[in-house]
Enzyme design. Sequence first.
Site, PDB file in Angstrom:
ATOM      1  N   GLY A  29     115.843 -20.670 -14.495  1.00  0.00           N
ATOM      2  CA  GLY A  29     114.894 -19.577 -14.657  1.00  0.00           C
ATOM      3  C   GLY A  29     113.635 -19.838 -13.860  1.00  0.00           C
ATOM      4  N   GLY A  62     109.408 -17.978 -13.473  1.00  0.00           N
ATOM      5  CA  GLY A  62     108.483 -16.926 -13.843  1.00  0.00           C
ATOM      6  C   GLY A  62     107.384 -16.802 -12.811  1.00  0.00           C
ATOM      7  N   GLY A  85     119.309 -19.108 -26.092  1.00  0.00           N
ATOM      8  CA  GLY A  85     119.070 -17.702 -26.384  1.00  0.00           C
ATOM      9  C   GLY A  85     118.979 -16.871 -25.117  1.00  0.00           C
ATOM     10  N   ASP A 106     100.020 -13.339 -24.116  1.00  0.00           N
ATOM     11  CA  ASP A 106     100.767 -12.685 -23.030  1.00  0.00           C
ATOM     12  C   ASP A 106     102.172 -12.325 -23.507  1.00  0.00           C
ATOM     13  OD1 ASP A 106     101.190 -11.667 -20.467  1.00  0.00           O
ATOM     14  OD2 ASP A 106     102.019 -13.557 -19.738  1.00  0.00           O
ATOM     15  N   ASN A 141     109.202 -12.995 -22.908  1.00  0.00           N
ATOM     16  CA  ASN A 141     109.012 -14.328 -23.481  1.00  0.00           C
ATOM     17  C   ASN A 141     109.299 -14.382 -24.981  1.00  0.00           C
ATOM     18  OD1 ASN A 141     106.576 -13.057 -24.218  1.00  0.00           O
ATOM     19  ND2 ASN A 141     105.518 -13.973 -22.461  1.00  0.00           N
TER      20      ASN A 141
END
Length: 269
Positions: free
Chosen positions: A86, A88, A172, A206, A211
């Site tokens: 991942g 971001g 998850g 945030d 998230n």
Amino acid sequence: MHQQLNEGDFKVLQGIEFGKTFLEDIAAFSHSSLKKTDYHIKKLAKFDLIRSNGVKYTLSYYGFDILALNAMYKKKIIRSIGDQIGYGKESDIYEILAFNDKTYILKIHREGFSFKKVLNNRPNMYKRNWFNISTKSALREKEALSRLYSSVSVPKPIATNRHFIVLEKIDGTMLKYTYLEDPEWFFEGIINEIRKSYHCGIVHGDLSEYNILIDGDRVVLIDWPQFIYSKEDMADKILTRDIKKIVYYFIRKYSLNKEINDVLKKIKD
């Protein structure tokens, strides 16, 4: 690459990290000769771990990564790094194998890159400031998670070094990419976790569908470096912004009718 570097290489990297920019200063810091230091510098430059304008030497972000990785390897935390799973706006995420044979998540904070244009317009700001920003971001995330973990559904923090933070692996999926059969139940679960974090003294800052992880019937809140304390002046405003994002997401995707003021009242009670 890490295995191709020796203690002399790391000593030179540390010297440059500490602000030693000239060959003579780096050699003095490393307790080494100019000739040997120059050899290490050329080797590090070959791996793109340092930068040079011909006179001064600075650490690259790869060099900063290697220093953090070496520290975690020596502390027997990270044995090996697996695939990137991942990324971001301000971080890269990898799966790692620890020395205890457990699989964890490595989050590498990259806050410095978000501020490049700003910092480039400030003559007193240098790459070391980018490193400091990223390091502080990792430390803030650890602070939040350490404070919340016993009461709130968040990943367990394992260790930090510089801009690296090692976290419990959560199997998850982002809320954004999950279809919920019972959106009302999950919405209440998310609000309950936000409520618990608020009463632990922390507001996420945030929060969005990107998230929040859904792990079976478990809700997990992630990405906490931008948190603020619930006693701060701006806390209510930022909490309201977080709640609006979640409420509007559930309205858009599931037509779930929730009043923001009612949700806020529930969180604060």
